[in-house]
Design an enzyme around this catalytic site. Structure first.
Site, PDB file in Angstrom:
ATOM      1  N   ASN A  10       0.862  -1.181   0.000  1.00 16.61           N
ATOM      2  CA  ASN A  10       0.000   0.000   0.000  1.00 16.61           C
ATOM      3  C   ASN A  10       0.899   1.230   0.000  1.00 16.61           C
ATOM      4  O   ASN A  10       1.459   1.598   1.030  1.00 16.61           O
ATOM      5  CB  ASN A  10      -0.904  -0.010   1.247  1.00 16.61           C
ATOM      6  CG  ASN A  10      -1.755   1.240   1.343  1.00 16.61           C
ATOM      7  OD1 ASN A  10      -1.809   2.050   0.407  1.00 16.61           O
ATOM      8  ND2 ASN A  10      -2.433   1.414   2.470  1.00 16.61           N
ATOM      9  N   LYS A  12       0.092   4.224  -0.374  1.00 19.23           N
ATOM     10  CA  LYS A  12      -0.584   5.416   0.161  1.00 19.23           C
ATOM     11  C   LYS A  12      -0.382   6.597  -0.812  1.00 19.23           C
ATOM     12  O   LYS A  12      -0.373   6.377  -2.025  1.00 19.23           O
ATOM     13  CB  LYS A  12      -0.105   5.711   1.588  1.00 19.23           C
ATOM     14  CG  LYS A  12      -0.217   4.454   2.475  1.00 19.23           C
ATOM     15  CD  LYS A  12      -0.059   4.710   3.932  1.00 19.23           C
ATOM     16  CE  LYS A  12      -0.186   3.398   4.694  1.00 19.23           C
ATOM     17  NZ  LYS A  12      -0.129   3.548   6.133  1.00 19.23           N
ATOM     18  N   HIS A 101      -9.501   1.542   4.916  1.00 20.17           N
ATOM     19  CA  HIS A 101      -8.236   1.756   5.642  1.00 20.17           C
ATOM     20  C   HIS A 101      -8.488   2.722   6.795  1.00 20.17           C
ATOM     21  O   HIS A 101      -9.285   3.657   6.666  1.00 20.17           O
ATOM     22  CB  HIS A 101      -7.180   2.312   4.687  1.00 20.17           C
ATOM     23  CG  HIS A 101      -5.808   2.256   5.281  1.00 20.17           C
ATOM     24  ND1 HIS A 101      -5.378   3.168   6.216  1.00 20.17           N
ATOM     25  CD2 HIS A 101      -4.784   1.378   5.105  1.00 20.17           C
ATOM     26  CE1 HIS A 101      -4.142   2.858   6.585  1.00 20.17           C
ATOM     27  NE2 HIS A 101      -3.751   1.780   5.918  1.00 20.17           N
ATOM     28  N   GLU A 103      -6.855   5.102   7.855  1.00 20.02           N
ATOM     29  CA  GLU A 103      -6.606   6.512   7.530  1.00 20.02           C
ATOM     30  C   GLU A 103      -7.852   7.135   6.903  1.00 20.02           C
ATOM     31  O   GLU A 103      -8.154   8.313   7.136  1.00 20.02           O
ATOM     32  CB  GLU A 103      -5.379   6.626   6.614  1.00 20.02           C
ATOM     33  CG  GLU A 103      -4.093   6.364   7.402  1.00 20.02           C
ATOM     34  CD  GLU A 103      -2.954   5.768   6.601  1.00 20.02           C
ATOM     35  OE1 GLU A 103      -3.019   5.745   5.362  1.00 20.02           O
ATOM     36  OE2 GLU A 103      -1.987   5.303   7.236  1.00 20.02           O
ATOM     37  N   GLU A 175      -5.417  -4.380  10.760  1.00 19.66           N
ATOM     38  CA  GLU A 175      -4.407  -3.330  10.916  1.00 19.66           C
ATOM     39  C   GLU A 175      -4.709  -2.541  12.189  1.00 19.66           C
ATOM     40  O   GLU A 175      -5.520  -1.595  12.162  1.00 19.66           O
ATOM     41  CB  GLU A 175      -4.447  -2.368   9.719  1.00 19.66           C
ATOM     42  CG  GLU A 175      -4.065  -3.009   8.408  1.00 19.66           C
ATOM     43  CD  GLU A 175      -3.453  -1.994   7.437  1.00 19.66           C
ATOM     44  OE1 GLU A 175      -2.449  -2.328   6.817  1.00 19.66           O
ATOM     45  OE2 GLU A 175      -3.969  -0.869   7.333  1.00 19.66           O
ATOM     46  N   GLY A 181       2.484   2.769  10.795  1.00 24.05           N
ATOM     47  CA  GLY A 181       3.456   3.852  10.621  1.00 24.05           C
ATOM     48  C   GLY A 181       4.155   4.272  11.894  1.00 24.05           C
ATOM     49  O   GLY A 181       4.788   5.326  11.938  1.00 24.05           O
ATOM     50  N   SER A 221       3.440  -1.633  10.556  1.00 24.32           N
ATOM     51  CA  SER A 221       4.881  -1.670  10.856  1.00 24.32           C
ATOM     52  C   SER A 221       5.518  -3.029  10.571  1.00 24.32           C
ATOM     53  O   SER A 221       6.387  -3.476  11.325  1.00 24.32           O
ATOM     54  CB  SER A 221       5.136  -1.226  12.302  1.00 24.32           C
ATOM     55  OG  SER A 221       4.741   0.125  12.462  1.00 24.32           O
TER      56      SER A 221
HETATM   57  P1  13P Z   1       3.073   0.728   7.734  1.00 21.93           P
HETATM   58  O1  13P Z   1       3.563  -0.604   7.201  1.00 21.93           O
HETATM   59  O2  13P Z   1       3.828   1.884   7.209  1.00 21.93           O
HETATM   60  O3  13P Z   1       2.933   0.697   9.219  1.00 21.93           O
HETATM   61  O4  13P Z   1       1.583   0.914   7.140  1.00 21.93           O
HETATM   62  C1  13P Z   1       0.680  -0.137   7.274  1.00 21.93           C
HETATM   63  C2  13P Z   1      -0.525   0.189   6.488  1.00 21.93           C
HETATM   64  O5  13P Z   1      -1.259   1.096   6.798  1.00 21.93           O
HETATM   65  C3  13P Z   1      -0.770  -0.614   5.283  1.00 21.93           C
HETATM   66  O6  13P Z   1      -2.054  -0.406   4.785  1.00 21.93           O
END
Ligand code: 13P
Length: 262
Positions: A10, A12, A101, A103, A175, A181, A221
């Protein structure tokens, strides 16, 4: 039933055209080599931003790597300025789409019911939905993790299509919001507890055969250092990778961490 695993990148809101050319080429070369050597233990899906889909599609042609989007509208098409439909993603070469997601849930106010309707739209438009679930740190601290997951999952199951082919072929991604992150991944035991709970809910609602064919990914992560321990858990069928998917070297190392049972 033997489930095929998946490692999904992903990206982003990252990925200029030049970056996409370089990263997609490097990932595809690595994945194609592993495929030829029969050491590829999982499906690999790249989810760049919309503006880079066509470049990524061009560079992954002929490789086993597949393409996904990061969101769709629930609408079929028409006057929805700024939105992208599932059929437009299909047309751009996508087989998958990430939905719900955290976010988007947190920053854009997407709620369970909307995420479920987007899942229906993905199925309708011939995409495989990768639907994200997860609790916040406050919810985990309050020991609400499984209750939160159950609420999010129940909204999805309420709208899941009846066709067995679709019920068996979608993807869930656990997640935990506090692990995204942050460099602080959930422990393998924490992940297995939630994945086992999700599998049990799926089994109760859909039966063993269908439940055992649904991929449940972990995201938050994931790095080459922790991937093997996470992927070794019985109900972890791969990963949804953010930051570590932005470098071919780390993404390929995570792909290599999936256990090879062949
Ligand atoms: P990270 O691997 O950067 O923590 O992000 C995970 C994520 O949100 C994947 O969709």
């Amino acid at each position: 039933m033997q489930r095929r695993a998946a490692v999904v990148g992903n990206w982003k809101m990252n990925g200029t055209i030049a970056f996409t050319q370089a990263l997609t080429s490097a990932v595809c070369a690595g994945v194609t080599e592993r495929d030829h050597n029969h050491t590829l233990a999982c499906d690999v899906i790249l989810c760049p931003p919309f503006t880079s889909l066509s470049t990524a599609q061009h560079h992954l042609a002929g490789s086993p790597v597949r393409l996904g989007g990061q969101n769709i509208s629930e609408a079929i098409g028409g006057p929805f300025t700024g939105e992208i439909s599932g059929s437009l993603l299909r047309d751009a070469g996508c087989s998958h789409v990430i939905l719900g997601h955290s976010e988007r849930r947190t920053l854009l106010g997407e709620q369970d019911a909307l995420v479920a309707r987007k899942m229906v739209a993905a199925f309708r438009d011939g995409l495989i939905p990768i639907v994200c679930l997860g609790e916040t740190l406050a919810e985990r601290t309050a020991e609400q993790t499984l209750a939160v997951i159950q609420t999010q999952l129940t909204a999805l199951l309420a709208l899941l299509p009846t066709a067995e082919e679709q019920r068996a072929h979608w993807v869930l991604a656990y997640e935990p919001v506090w692990a995204i992150g942050t460099g602080r991944h959930a422990t393998p035991d924490q992940v297995q507890e939630v994945h086992g709970f999700i599998r049990k809910q799926l089994t109760d609602r859909l039966g063993t055969t269908i439940a055992s064919s649904i991929q449940i990914l972990y995201g938050g992560s994931v790095t080459p250092d922790n991937a093997a321990a996470l992927f070794a858990q019985p109900d972890v069928d791969g990963g949804l990778i953010g930051g570590a998917s932005l470098k071919a070297e780390t993404f390929l190392a995570i792909i290599d961490a999936y256990p090879k049972n062949f």
